[in-house]
Enzyme design. Structure first.
Site, mmCIF file in Angstrom:
data_model
loop_
_atom_site.group_PDB
_atom_site.id
_atom_site.type_symbol
_atom_site.label_atom_id
_atom_site.label_comp_id
_atom_site.label_asym_id
_atom_site.label_seq_id
_atom_site.Cartn_x
_atom_site.Cartn_y
_atom_site.Cartn_z
ATOM 1 N N GLU A 1 60.593 57.725 27.117
ATOM 2 C CA GLU A 1 60.197 57.342 25.608
ATOM 3 C C GLU A 1 60.192 55.747 25.656
ATOM 4 O O GLU A 1 60.848 54.996 26.043
ATOM 5 C CB GLU A 1 61.475 57.864 24.988
ATOM 6 C CG GLU A 1 61.455 57.518 23.432
ATOM 7 C CD GLU A 1 62.853 57.608 22.866
ATOM 8 O OE1 GLU A 1 62.914 57.919 21.472
ATOM 9 O OE2 GLU A 1 63.887 57.728 23.602
ATOM 10 N N LYS B 1 58.090 61.844 16.847
ATOM 11 C CA LYS B 1 59.536 62.309 16.985
ATOM 12 C C LYS B 1 59.981 62.547 15.453
ATOM 13 O O LYS B 1 60.061 62.013 14.638
ATOM 14 C CB LYS B 1 60.302 61.105 17.407
ATOM 15 C CG LYS B 1 61.768 61.426 17.767
ATOM 16 C CD LYS B 1 62.168 60.378 18.564
ATOM 17 C CE LYS B 1 63.742 60.438 18.907
ATOM 18 N NZ LYS B 1 64.361 59.011 19.318
ATOM 19 N N CYS C 1 63.816 62.579 23.275
ATOM 20 C CA CYS C 1 65.253 61.862 23.079
ATOM 21 C C CYS C 1 66.237 62.725 22.222
ATOM 22 O O CYS C 1 66.635 63.640 22.560
ATOM 23 C CB CYS C 1 65.003 60.488 22.844
ATOM 24 S SG CYS C 1 66.687 59.600 23.448
#
Length: 262
Positions: free
Chosen positions: A40, A111, A146
């Site tokens: 990421e 995300k 994440c």
């Protein structure tokens, strides 16, 4: 299928262009792999909040150009980790880029769950709202990033969309490293899918990174795990292992909550 996770080190003293070139070189070396995954926000560092706006780029920006060429040079499916995307309306997103072996952009994922508890990424970036899968031959990938790892309902949605594996780039802090491995195994076990969890090494804005990228099979067994330094982790995957696990222990068939019939 052979997968390589590139646990690249992020150092604030290294210019972004230099790290971009170094990452492209590492990807291009993975010619024996079928799938390569990067972490990421590796161009800037997941905790380098002050760099988000100055280093933001359009989807067709320099990281796209470098990673497209690297994927084509190696002939691999490439999950190029994520970038700080500047959308046409000016908003910033934590956006993953996935390239086909020809270098074409096959998918993007913004995300959904932003980390920060009303500061940092949570206020600097907008949230995505689309579940994304990528039709990698033999092993369809579900995309997450994440902090998404802490939200199991996202992964259930990806399973329902056909994912047999999850690619999870991250910039996970060392102080919560135990959660990283625990949650990666949990997502594999509960969804009976491969987990390819690729973190960073080094330090982002004073935050030491956990490293310990890992590949988990559909039964929850850790097939390989990196250390804390920069490392390329390569693992052979058997897509049939997903089907076998789901057939021999058909827990997914017993779902009640969250199904269309409930």
């Amino acid at each position: 299928m052979r997968a390589s996770l590139i646990q690249i080190a992020v150092d604030g003293d290294e210019p972004v262009d230099a790290r971009r070139a170094r990452a492209a070189s590492l990807v291009a070396e993975q010619r024996d792999a079928d799938l390569v995954v990067l972490p990421e926000l590796w161009p800037v560092g997941a905790f380098a909040y002050e760099s988000f706006a100055p280093e933001a780029e359009e989807l067709s920006g320099p990281t796209h150009a470098a990673m497209s060429k690297a994927a084509a040079d190696a002939g691999v499916w490439l999950h190029a980790g994520s970038i700080v995307e500047r959308a046409p309306d000016g908003r910033l997103y934590n956006t993953s880029l996935v390239f086909s072996p020809s270098g074409d952009l096959a998918a993007t994922y913004r995300k959904i769950h932003r980390f920060g508890f009303d500061k940092g990424e949570a206020v600097l970036m907008a949230a995505g709202d689309d579940l994304v899968t990528v039709p990698v031959p033999g092993l369809p990938l579900g995309l997450a990033t994440c902090y998404d790892l802490r939200f199991p309902e996202l992964f259930r949605g990806l399973v329902d969309a056909g994912a047999l594996a999850f690619a999870i780039p991250a910039g996970w802090p060392a102080r919560r490293g135990a959660h990283w491995t625990l949650l990666a195994r949990a997502r594999a076990v509960e969804n009976q899918a491969y987990v390819l969890a690729c973190g960073t090494a080094g330090t982002h804005a004073g935050i030491a990174q956990a490293g310990h990228s890992l590949v988990v099979d559909p039964w929850g067994e850790v097939l390989a795990e990196a250390g804390e330094a920069e490392e390329v982790l390569t693992v052979d995957l058997d897509p049939a292992r997903v089907t076998t696990t789901r057939d021999q222990f058909p827990a997914l068939k017993d779902r009640v909550l969250g199904t269309s019939g409930c």
